[in-house]
Motif scaffolding. Structure first.
Motif, PDB file in Angstrom:
ATOM      1  N   GLU A 299      38.855  32.201  33.985  1.00 43.83           N
ATOM      2  CA  GLU A 299      39.820  31.337  34.765  1.00 43.83           C
ATOM      3  C   GLU A 299      40.419  32.666  34.982  1.00 43.83           C
ATOM      4  OE1 GLU A 299      40.581  31.934  31.264  1.00 43.83           O
ATOM      5  OE2 GLU A 299      41.910  32.983  30.461  1.00 43.83           O
ATOM      6  N   HIS A 326      40.718  22.877  31.184  1.00 44.02           N
ATOM      7  CA  HIS A 326      40.320  24.111  30.412  1.00 44.02           C
ATOM      8  C   HIS A 326      40.363  25.382  31.172  1.00 44.02           C
ATOM      9  CE1 HIS A 326      40.513  27.191  26.922  1.00 44.02           C
ATOM     10  NE2 HIS A 326      40.637  28.354  27.306  1.00 44.02           N
ATOM     11  N   GLU A 327      40.107  25.553  31.842  1.00 45.18           N
ATOM     12  CA  GLU A 327      39.342  27.275  32.320  1.00 45.18           C
ATOM     13  C   GLU A 327      40.873  26.586  33.741  1.00 45.18           C
ATOM     14  OE1 GLU A 327      39.011  29.468  31.679  1.00 45.18           O
ATOM     15  OE2 GLU A 327      36.976  28.264  30.605  1.00 45.18           O
ATOM     16  N   HIS A 330      44.665  26.781  32.678  1.00 46.97           N
ATOM     17  CA  HIS A 330      45.102  28.570  33.003  1.00 46.97           C
ATOM     18  C   HIS A 330      46.020  29.334  33.682  1.00 46.97           C
ATOM     19  CE1 HIS A 330      43.984  30.515  28.642  1.00 46.97           C
ATOM     20  NE2 HIS A 330      42.186  30.006  28.809  1.00 46.97           N
ATOM     21  N   GLU A 360      45.490  30.353  24.865  1.00 46.53           N
ATOM     22  CA  GLU A 360      43.724  29.991  24.658  1.00 46.53           C
ATOM     23  C   GLU A 360      44.488  28.898  23.852  1.00 46.53           C
ATOM     24  OE1 GLU A 360      41.932  30.347  25.941  1.00 46.53           O
ATOM     25  OE2 GLU A 360      41.858  32.289  26.722  1.00 46.53           O
ATOM     26  N   TYR A 430      41.905  29.864  18.993  1.00 47.56           N
ATOM     27  CA  TYR A 430      41.412  29.038  19.645  1.00 47.56           C
ATOM     28  C   TYR A 430      41.569  27.442  18.833  1.00 47.56           C
ATOM     29  CZ  TYR A 430      39.432  31.426  23.297  1.00 47.56           C
ATOM     30  OH  TYR A 430      38.653  32.186  24.531  1.00 47.56           O
TER      31      TYR A 430
HETATM   32 ZN   LIG Z   1      40.814  30.141  27.392  1.00 47.50          ZN
END
Ligand SMILES: [Zn+2]
Length: 637
Positions: A299, A326-327, A330, A360, A430
């Motif tokens: 990210e 996900h990224e 972020h 995360e 995670y």
């Molecule tokens: Zn991540």
């Protein structure tokens, strides 16, 4: 005092000029990252007064022979007006120090980027050599001999394609700036420019803004921004699209079975879903860099580096969308909503935080949330992902050893270096983090009768911390969750965030009409308990969870199982052979341990089949149904 108020007060007094002058005279030696944060904020506010004096730093990155994997860097560092800030006396006069980061934010491991630096030289502006020496693993000390401008040149061997390293070859250059560009000691607030000289007709993509009227030249307002902006240089394919009137771009290097227009359409849906949570897209433009080799993502403030296998874009397309979500998420959670220690960064040491389970794990959870809201997965797929995580966690003895906060704190020595005992003494911040964030969301929805959710926690952290340029602490996070739940969540945090207590899934899930069942039956089947790996024709013991027959009766990780009761061993043979056995039967394993053959007899254990399922409770109430519907946009079945 509230920081915004303090700034106003400063602006309203004539002290400002004195303050600015003081800031210029006194360098940032020995500043902590927190102090640096404050200094940086003040600087932004002070922009209207006489120009802040900062050294002029210009990098030129060339790649004249891509096949050598050597990125060529020239760093021009003019510190004339700020000499007092950067030079220190030593026996021979004065020197400056240039440093290479030892890690890059987002990937919490010391990576020692300095080991790839070679052919270092330093000259003054007229081309006269200056003497230099290394004073530690990542510091180059240059005698200035009174020069106002230093020109350092060096090459960096770049032949590792990951999202946190650099790679140069005849296909492209992917540049992770923290792994390439030296910074002058104590000048992390300094702005700089980067000129990229591509090989051949390659194009340049980065999230940094362009310097007008200069080809492939970009500027970074400080080193946190510079190191947060990777470059992709190649003959990439690209597609641009707008979301909420902001431009977004995918650049893709490498062949693959991807459908770029479809990726752009689905990504736009993900961005819309995230926008609805926060109410803004806090960037001018956003860049997705995609390489179709390697794996993973990293990210950044207004860009991300993604790597995904070239032939998995059809069979594992949803995994790819998870990575994108996900990224992208972020950019709020971790890049702007910052845990205590994560920014401004110390690039020479570990930056410890207990909050990775939220930074995360929470981001991992929002992958599914965003995909569900964008209608890219079904409600059933959403719950199936939770079942998979529960199964993985419930099979890790390490869940009784390490809490989420401790796993976060020890990321630097553990997460990126799992060994054969990791299953017994670690959990992933995670995986368990994702699960606990899901349960936290359910808990808040339940406690507030649907009025609030984890979205509200995210929004609160965004407005009360990110937008006020404050980092949040573990206590701040718990308070934000409790504010939304309208009750104490101390028990939840004590047990599941700071503690290692077995999770009582049903106590939480019942609130939205769900129950968790293990599907365990009375009939137990025989089991050995070793995790095995088929390595060509070798069957290897990969790891041994505690309290399994294999662990208790002397198998070692690394053992090569050659035969079972005199039969040649393979993974498929062993599982079918064991399925014919009963608990308490004995088997004889012939193994190579190191290079010596030995026999080990094992009494098999008995284990019920694990079939973790999330299903509806019997007779759910109307409230259960409503909360479920609001949560997953589907009817409880
Ligand atoms: Zn991540």
């Amino acid at each position: 005092m509230d920081f915004a108020k303090m700034i106003k007060k400063i602006l309203n007094t004539k002290l400002l000029l004195i303050y600015t002058a003081t800031a210029l005279i006194f360098p940032m030696y020995q500043e902590t990252p927190a102090q640096r944060n404050k200094t940086r904020t003040k600087k932004t506010v002070a922009a209207a007064v006489p120009k802040p004096v900062a050294p002029t730093i210009g990098y030129t990155i060339s790649m004249s022979k891509p096949w050598t994997h050597l990125l060529e860097v020239e760093m021009r560092f003019n510190y004339g007006r700020t000499k007092s800030l950067v030079s220190l006396p030593n026996e021979s006069g004065e020197y400056i120090e240039l440093k290479m980061p030892v890690w890059t934010p987002g990937s919490y491991l010391i990576r020692e980027y300095a080991r790839h630096v070679e052919s270092f030289s330093a000259k003054d502006a007229s081309g006269t050599d200056l003497t230099w020496r290394k004073t530690n693993k990542n510091t180059w000390q240059i005698d200035t001999k009174g020069a106002k401008e230093i020109v350092a040149r060096y090459n960096v061997y770049a032949n590792e394609l990951t999202v946190r390293t650099s790679e140069l070859n005849d296909e492209h250059a992917f540049i992770s700036p923290a792994a390439l560009l030296l910074f002058p000691k104590d000048q992390l607030n300094a702005p700089s420019t980067v000129k990229v000289v591509p090989f051949g007709n390659w194009k340049v993509a980065t999230g940094l803004p362009k310097v007008e009227n200069q080809t492939n030249t970009f500027r970074a307002e400080n080193y946190d921004v510079l190191y947060d902006s990777p470059f992709e240089v190649s003959d990439f394919k690209e597609i641009s699209f707008d979301v909420q009137s902001k431009p977004h771009r995918f650049v893709v290097t490498g062949e693959g079975n991807y459908d770029l227009p479809k990726i752009a359409r689905d990504t736009a849906k993900i961005i819309e879903a995230a926008y609805k949570i926060f109410g803004d897209l806090p960037y001018d433009d956003y860049l997705f860099i995609l390489n179709t080799r390697g794996g993973g993502g990293l990210e950044h403030l207004n860009s991300t580096a993604l790597q995904f296998n070239r032939f998995n874009f059809t069979t594992r397309y949803k995994d790819f969308l998870n990575l994108v979500a996900h990224e992208f998420f972020h950019l709020w959670n971790v890049k702007r909503i910052k845990p205590d220690a994560l920014g401004p960064f110390d690039y020479e040491n570990e930056n410890y935080t207990r909050l990775l389970w939220f930074a995360e794990g929470g981001t991992a959870y929002y992958e599914s949330v965003l995909l569900r809201r964008a209608d890219l997965i079904t409600a059933d797929e959403f719950t199936t992902a939770r079942e998979t995580q529960m199964l993985a966690l419930q099979n890790r003895p390490g869940r009784f050893e390490t809490s989420l906060e401790d796993a976060s704190f020890d990321a630097w020595i553990k997460y990126y270096r799992p060994d054969d005992n990791a299953i017994n003494n670690q959990i992933s911040y995670y995986d368990k983090g994702e699960l606990v964030n899901f349960l936290l969301d359910v808990e808040i929805r339940k406690a507030s009768n649907g009025a609030k959710s984890l979205d509200d926690v995210m929004r609160h952290l965004y407005t009360e911390f990110a937008k006020k340029n404050k980092n949040y602490s573990p206590e701040d996070l718990q308070k934000a969750c409790e504010l939304m739940a309208g009750k104490s969540l101390n028990d939840f945090f004590e047990k599941y965030v700071r503690g290692t207590v077995e999770i009582d899934y049903n106590a939480i899930l019942s609130g939205i009409g769900l129950r968790f069942s293990t599907g365990e039956t009375e009939n137990k089947s025989a089991y050995l308990g070793a995790n095995l790996r088929q390595d060509g024709d070798k069957l290897i013991v990969a790891s041994l969870p505690k309290e399994t027959p294999a662990y208790e009766q002397g198998l070692n990780s690394g053992d090569q199982i050659v035969a079972v009761d005199g039969n040649r061993a393979s993974q498929t043979f062993l599982s079918s052979y064991l399925s014919e056995k009963r608990p308490a039967d004995r088997i004889k394993l012939t193994v190579f341990r190191f290079d010596a053959l030995r026999e080990i007899e094992v009494t098999l254990g008995g284990r019920a089949k694990q079939d973790f399922q999330i299903t509806a409770i019997e007779n759910p109430s109307e409230d259960n149904r409503r909360l479920y519907r609001e949560f997953l946009g589907a009817e409880l079945k």
